[in-house]
Design a protein around this motif. Structure first.
Motif, PDB file in Angstrom:
ATOM      1  N   GLN A  82       8.467 190.697  -1.926  1.00 35.03           N
ATOM      2  CA  GLN A  82       7.340 189.807  -2.207  1.00 35.03           C
ATOM      3  C   GLN A  82       7.638 188.398  -1.707  1.00 35.03           C
ATOM      4  O   GLN A  82       6.779 187.722  -1.150  1.00 35.03           O
ATOM      5  CB  GLN A  82       7.037 189.794  -3.711  1.00 35.03           C
ATOM      6  CG  GLN A  82       5.769 189.044  -4.060  1.00 35.03           C
ATOM      7  CD  GLN A  82       5.413 189.188  -5.530  1.00 35.03           C
ATOM      8  OE1 GLN A  82       5.869 190.105  -6.213  1.00 35.03           O
ATOM      9  NE2 GLN A  82       4.594 188.285  -6.016  1.00 35.03           N
ATOM     10  N   GLY A  83       8.881 187.958  -1.872  1.00 33.44           N
ATOM     11  CA  GLY A  83       9.297 186.656  -1.382  1.00 33.44           C
ATOM     12  C   GLY A  83       9.288 186.598   0.140  1.00 33.44           C
ATOM     13  O   GLY A  83       8.898 185.582   0.731  1.00 33.44           O
ATOM     14  N   GLU A  84       9.717 187.687   0.784  1.00 33.89           N
ATOM     15  CA  GLU A  84       9.684 187.736   2.250  1.00 33.89           C
ATOM     16  C   GLU A  84       8.253 187.643   2.764  1.00 33.89           C
ATOM     17  O   GLU A  84       7.986 186.947   3.750  1.00 33.89           O
ATOM     18  CB  GLU A  84      10.355 189.015   2.749  1.00 33.89           C
ATOM     19  CG  GLU A  84      11.860 189.002   2.595  1.00 33.89           C
ATOM     20  CD  GLU A  84      12.510 190.286   3.085  1.00 33.89           C
ATOM     21  OE1 GLU A  84      11.903 191.000   3.906  1.00 33.89           O
ATOM     22  OE2 GLU A  84      13.627 190.564   2.640  1.00 33.89           O
ATOM     23  N   ASP A  85       7.342 188.346   2.095  1.00 30.19           N
ATOM     24  CA  ASP A  85       5.925 188.272   2.489  1.00 30.19           C
ATOM     25  C   ASP A  85       5.396 186.856   2.322  1.00 30.19           C
ATOM     26  O   ASP A  85       4.679 186.341   3.190  1.00 30.19           O
ATOM     27  CB  ASP A  85       5.086 189.250   1.654  1.00 30.19           C
ATOM     28  CG  ASP A  85       5.450 190.706   1.925  1.00 30.19           C
ATOM     29  OD1 ASP A  85       6.113 191.002   2.945  1.00 30.19           O
ATOM     30  OD2 ASP A  85       5.079 191.562   1.086  1.00 30.19           O
ATOM     31  N   TYR A  86       5.752 186.238   1.204  1.00 34.59           N
ATOM     32  CA  TYR A  86       5.310 184.865   0.942  1.00 34.59           C
ATOM     33  C   TYR A  86       5.888 183.911   1.978  1.00 34.59           C
ATOM     34  O   TYR A  86       5.188 183.023   2.479  1.00 34.59           O
ATOM     35  CB  TYR A  86       5.720 184.450  -0.473  1.00 34.59           C
ATOM     36  CG  TYR A  86       5.181 183.107  -0.887  1.00 34.59           C
ATOM     37  CD1 TYR A  86       3.937 183.000  -1.504  1.00 34.59           C
ATOM     38  CD2 TYR A  86       5.899 181.941  -0.650  1.00 34.59           C
ATOM     39  CE1 TYR A  86       3.423 181.771  -1.876  1.00 34.59           C
ATOM     40  CE2 TYR A  86       5.394 180.706  -1.014  1.00 34.59           C
ATOM     41  CZ  TYR A  86       4.168 180.630  -1.634  1.00 34.59           C
ATOM     42  OH  TYR A  86       3.668 179.402  -1.988  1.00 34.59           O
ATOM     43  N   LEU A  87       7.152 184.092   2.340  1.00 34.86           N
ATOM     44  CA  LEU A  87       7.789 183.242   3.333  1.00 34.86           C
ATOM     45  C   LEU A  87       7.129 183.419   4.704  1.00 34.86           C
ATOM     46  O   LEU A  87       6.922 182.439   5.427  1.00 34.86           O
ATOM     47  CB  LEU A  87       9.291 183.538   3.412  1.00 34.86           C
ATOM     48  CG  LEU A  87      10.092 182.708   4.410  1.00 34.86           C
ATOM     49  CD1 LEU A  87       9.987 181.209   4.096  1.00 34.86           C
ATOM     50  CD2 LEU A  87      11.547 183.159   4.419  1.00 34.86           C
ATOM     51  N   SER A  88       6.780 184.638   5.060  1.00 30.58           N
ATOM     52  CA  SER A  88       6.078 184.872   6.328  1.00 30.58           C
ATOM     53  C   SER A  88       4.759 184.112   6.364  1.00 30.58           C
ATOM     54  O   SER A  88       4.407 183.500   7.374  1.00 30.58           O
ATOM     55  CB  SER A  88       5.816 186.367   6.537  1.00 30.58           C
ATOM     56  OG  SER A  88       7.023 187.050   6.745  1.00 30.58           O
TER      57      SER A  88
END
Length: 109
Positions: A82-88
């Protein structure tokens, strides 16, 4: 750092911390030290700890308590999916804004 830079930094600090965590897990003091090494000397530890609590509550990171030689266990934060998606999304937004700001600065259309 001047007031304007401080205000701008507040808006992107979450993305900066998530970007750091995308490279490796870290605990609060490590993150603060890294930011200071990169020139963000005016950031208080308390600001980072408050931000870490917020991103943990929002489910953007996983937290592991790791024993510490000096006191209570440390909370080590790592970026989850979820954090990776948010960072993208953060980087897409950053690219959009940076590009448009550059156009405004140079007078391009």
């Amino acid at each position: 750092m001047g007031k304007q830079a401080t205000e701008m930094l507040k808006g992107v600090l979450e993305g900066i911390v998530l970007a750091l965590l995308s490279g490796r897990p870290a605990y609060g003091y490590e993150i603060t030290a890294w930011l200071r090494d990169k020139g963000f000397t005016d950031i208080a530890e308390g600001t980072i700890y408050a931000l870490l609590i917020r991103i943990e509550q929002r489910g953007l990171v996983d937290v592991e308590k790791v024993p510490s030689e000096k006191g209570p266990p440390r909370k080590v934060y790592s970026l989850n999916q979820q954090g990776e998606d948010y960072l993208s999304e953060f980087w897409r937004t950053w690219s959009f804004l940076a590009g448009h700001l550059e156009q405004l600065r140079t007078g391009e259309e």
